[in-house]
Design a protein around this motif. Sequence first.
Motif, PDB file in Angstrom:
ATOM      1  N   UNK A  16      -8.484   4.247 -22.562  1.00  0.00           N
ATOM      2  CA  UNK A  16      -9.450   5.093 -21.850  1.00  0.00           C
ATOM      3  C   UNK A  16      -8.935   5.419 -20.454  1.00  0.00           C
ATOM      4  N   UNK A  17      -8.442   4.404 -19.758  1.00  0.00           N
ATOM      5  CA  UNK A  17      -7.919   4.611 -18.398  1.00  0.00           C
ATOM      6  C   UNK A  17      -6.703   5.542 -18.420  1.00  0.00           C
ATOM      7  N   UNK A  18      -5.825   5.359 -19.411  1.00  0.00           N
ATOM      8  CA  UNK A  18      -4.649   6.223 -19.517  1.00  0.00           C
ATOM      9  C   UNK A  18      -5.057   7.679 -19.747  1.00  0.00           C
ATOM     10  N   UNK A  41      -7.149   4.916 -12.236  1.00  0.00           N
ATOM     11  CA  UNK A  41      -8.351   4.960 -13.062  1.00  0.00           C
ATOM     12  C   UNK A  41      -8.653   3.564 -13.595  1.00  0.00           C
ATOM     13  N   UNK A  42      -9.951   3.255 -13.728  1.00  0.00           N
ATOM     14  CA  UNK A  42     -10.334   1.915 -14.174  1.00  0.00           C
ATOM     15  C   UNK A  42     -11.708   1.943 -14.838  1.00  0.00           C
ATOM     16  N   UNK A  43     -11.993   0.866 -15.605  1.00  0.00           N
ATOM     17  CA  UNK A  43     -13.280   0.658 -16.272  1.00  0.00           C
ATOM     18  C   UNK A  43     -13.874  -0.651 -15.771  1.00  0.00           C
ATOM     19  N   UNK A  50     -14.183  -5.632 -12.703  1.00  0.00           N
ATOM     20  CA  UNK A  50     -13.074  -4.907 -13.311  1.00  0.00           C
ATOM     21  C   UNK A  50     -12.776  -5.459 -14.702  1.00  0.00           C
ATOM     22  N   UNK A  51     -12.661  -4.538 -15.686  1.00  0.00           N
ATOM     23  CA  UNK A  51     -12.370  -4.942 -17.064  1.00  0.00           C
ATOM     24  C   UNK A  51     -11.065  -4.363 -17.579  1.00  0.00           C
ATOM     25  N   UNK A  52     -10.657  -3.208 -17.076  1.00  0.00           N
ATOM     26  CA  UNK A  52      -9.411  -2.591 -17.543  1.00  0.00           C
ATOM     27  C   UNK A  52      -8.956  -1.569 -16.518  1.00  0.00           C
ATOM     28  N   UNK A  53      -7.646  -1.363 -16.479  1.00  0.00           N
ATOM     29  CA  UNK A  53      -7.072  -0.362 -15.591  1.00  0.00           C
ATOM     30  C   UNK A  53      -5.773   0.139 -16.200  1.00  0.00           C
ATOM     31  N   UNK A 110     -27.491   0.927 -18.856  1.00  0.00           N
ATOM     32  CA  UNK A 110     -26.154   1.042 -18.276  1.00  0.00           C
ATOM     33  C   UNK A 110     -25.253  -0.019 -18.887  1.00  0.00           C
ATOM     34  N   UNK A 111     -24.149   0.420 -19.484  1.00  0.00           N
ATOM     35  CA  UNK A 111     -23.233  -0.511 -20.159  1.00  0.00           C
ATOM     36  C   UNK A 111     -21.895  -0.632 -19.436  1.00  0.00           C
ATOM     37  N   UNK A 112     -21.751   0.039 -18.294  1.00  0.00           N
ATOM     38  CA  UNK A 112     -20.494  -0.067 -17.553  1.00  0.00           C
ATOM     39  C   UNK A 112     -20.320   1.086 -16.594  1.00  0.00           C
ATOM     40  N   UNK A 113     -19.171   1.093 -15.927  1.00  0.00           N
ATOM     41  CA  UNK A 113     -18.852   2.139 -14.959  1.00  0.00           C
ATOM     42  C   UNK A 113     -17.419   2.623 -15.149  1.00  0.00           C
ATOM     43  N   UNK A 114     -17.226   3.886 -14.851  1.00  0.00           N
ATOM     44  CA  UNK A 114     -15.915   4.521 -14.837  1.00  0.00           C
ATOM     45  C   UNK A 114     -15.599   4.886 -13.387  1.00  0.00           C
ATOM     46  N   UNK A 115     -14.360   4.722 -12.957  1.00  0.00           N
ATOM     47  CA  UNK A 115     -13.992   5.114 -11.589  1.00  0.00           C
ATOM     48  C   UNK A 115     -12.578   5.655 -11.559  1.00  0.00           C
ATOM     49  N   UNK A 116     -12.376   6.640 -10.698  1.00  0.00           N
ATOM     50  CA  UNK A 116     -11.011   7.064 -10.388  1.00  0.00           C
ATOM     51  C   UNK A 116     -10.892   7.288  -8.895  1.00  0.00           C
ATOM     52  N   UNK A 117      -9.711   7.076  -8.393  1.00  0.00           N
ATOM     53  CA  UNK A 117      -9.406   7.240  -6.963  1.00  0.00           C
ATOM     54  C   UNK A 117      -8.158   8.092  -6.849  1.00  0.00           C
ATOM     55  N   UNK A 118      -8.219   9.143  -6.029  1.00  0.00           N
ATOM     56  CA  UNK A 118      -7.078  10.048  -5.870  1.00  0.00           C
ATOM     57  C   UNK A 118      -6.859  10.355  -4.393  1.00  0.00           C
ATOM     58  N   UNK A 119      -5.606  10.532  -4.036  1.00  0.00           N
ATOM     59  CA  UNK A 119      -5.224  10.797  -2.641  1.00  0.00           C
ATOM     60  C   UNK A 119      -5.235  12.303  -2.380  1.00  0.00           C
ATOM     61  N   UNK A 120      -6.049  12.719  -1.402  1.00  0.00           N
ATOM     62  CA  UNK A 120      -6.132  14.124  -0.993  1.00  0.00           C
ATOM     63  C   UNK A 120      -5.303  14.310   0.271  1.00  0.00           C
TER      64      UNK A 120
END
Length: 510
Positions: A16-18, A41-43, A50-53, A110-120
Motif C-alpha cells: 500500500x505504501x509503495x 508514505x506510511x500506514x 506506525x504499522x508499515x512504511x 476508524x480502522x487506521x490512518x494513511x499519511x504522506x509527507x513531501x518536500x515543497x
Amino acid sequence: MDSIELGLFASRLEAVCDEMGAMLQQAAFSPNIRDRLDYSCAVFDPGGELCAQAAHIPVHLGSMAYAMHDLVKCRAWREGDMLVVNDPYRGGTHLPDVTLVTPVFIRDSCVGFIANRAHHADIGADSPGSMPVGSTIEDEGLLIPPTLLVERGEVIRPVLDEIIAATHNPIVTEGDFSAQISANRTGVERVSALVSGSGVERWLSGLAEINRYGERMAREALSALPDGEYCFTDYMDDDGQGNRDIELRVRLTIHGDRIDVDFSGSAGQVEGNINCPLSVAAAAVFYVFRCLMDERTPACAGSFRSIHIHAPPGCLLNACAPAAVAAGNVETSSRVVDLVLGALAQVIPERVAAASQGTMNNLAMGSRLGSGWDYYETIGGGMGAGADGGGLNGVQTHMTNTLNTPIEVLESAYPLRIRRYALRNGSGGAGRVRGGDGLVREYEFLASAEVTLLTERRVHAPWGLAGGQPGAAGKNLLNGRPLEPKITCTVKAGDRLEIQSPGGGGYGEN
C-alpha cells in the motif's frame, strides 16, 4: 495469525505504501518530488502507531512515527477528512515538508490512518527554495498548524488557496498538493479493500500483532548489545549566524533490552537554523538502531518501544518555538546519526561504520524576477567504511534516501547548466578499508539568481574508525573562491558554483 499469514499481511501493508509513493511521484509537478523522490508514505493504526512504511526517507518516517500518536488525537475525525500540517513543533520536520493525514473508515469506525509527507521547494519563504539562512521559524515560510484540508471528500478551497497564495509558483504548488491528496486517496482505497477482505477484527488484530512482533525482534537484537554506558561528542561546523564549533553530546546506556539515549550536555538552541525538533532527533536515533536489527524486523512503532530518548527542552536537539529549524532536519539529524554511531563504536566497532559525509549538501536557488523559479536539491557524498567493506562512493547516506536530479531535467526546467558531475577522487579516508569518495557538482548560471547553501562537514571532517583516517572535508566554491558552509548570495549569468562533498571516514589501520 501464524508466521506466514503475518508475513503476507505485513507485505500487503508495505505494498500500500509503495503504491501511494508511485502515485505521488507520477502525479507530482515539481522535479523535487517527481525526480528526486523527496517524499514518504506510511500506514498507522487507529491510535497513530506506525504499522508499515515504504523504503522512503528515514527522517520523514521516523519523525512521523514519533509524533503521529499526538496528531491523530487533535480532532474528531470523519470519513473523507484530510489534515494538512508542516509545523515542526507538532511532529513535522521543517516547513517545506508538508504532511497529509487521512483516516480510513469502515462502517463508521476508524480502522487506521494513511499519511504522506513531501518536500515543497517553495513554501512561501522570501528566499528561493524556502531553505533560508534564517534565525526564526517565520523566516522559513508558511507554518501550517494541523488544519482540515479536505472535509468529507471535498477539498476546502479557502484553505488550499491560502497555502497556494503564500507560494510563488501556484501551478506547481497546486499540482503537488493534488498529487499528495491523490496518494492518500489511493492508500484509503487499498486499505479499505484489505479490511473488507479480512474483516475489521482480523485487520486490527493484525496491526497489533505486527507491532508485537516488531517489539520482540527489536528486543532480541538490542539485548545482544553489551550492557554499559557509552559517551561520544561531535560538533556542528556553524549555525550560519556566527556561532561555530557547536557541541553535541550523547550518553548511551544499554541495560538488557532497554536503550536510554541522553543528549544532556549538548549545546542550547542557537540563533541559526540548525535547531532540531525532538521528533527529528528521535528519527535519527531510531534509524541507527533499526540498522542493527534483523532485516526482517518490521519498520513499525513496536520496533522502537524499548528505546528511550531524553534531550532537555531548549537544547539544540529539543528546540523550542520560534527557533529556526530548516537545517536541523537535514544537517543536525545527520550529525545525530554520527553521534550515536560514535558511542556504539566503543562497544561494537565491528558492526558500525566510520562517519559518512554527515551532510546533505543542501542547495536552494531561484529567482523572484518575472515568472520566477524555485529549486532545491541535496547532493550525495562518501559513505563511511566498516569492517565488512569500503564505503560507497557518491551516494546519499543515512537520513536521506533521495535521488539526484537528472542533469537533463535540471537543465530543461531551470536556467542552469551542469559543467561537471564526477567523483571527488581520493576524498575517502585512508585505512585498511577506504571510505567512500564524495562528489563534485559544478553549476553554471545562465541568469541571475539567489543561492542558499546549508552544508556541514566543511570544518569538522567525517571521522575514521579503528585507526582509519577521516574523510576529506567538503568545500563550496563560487568562481573558485571559498564560501562559508551556510550562506545566501546573489549570482549573475556566467557565474559558476562548485560543490565538493565530503568523503567518508576510513576503517582500520593500513
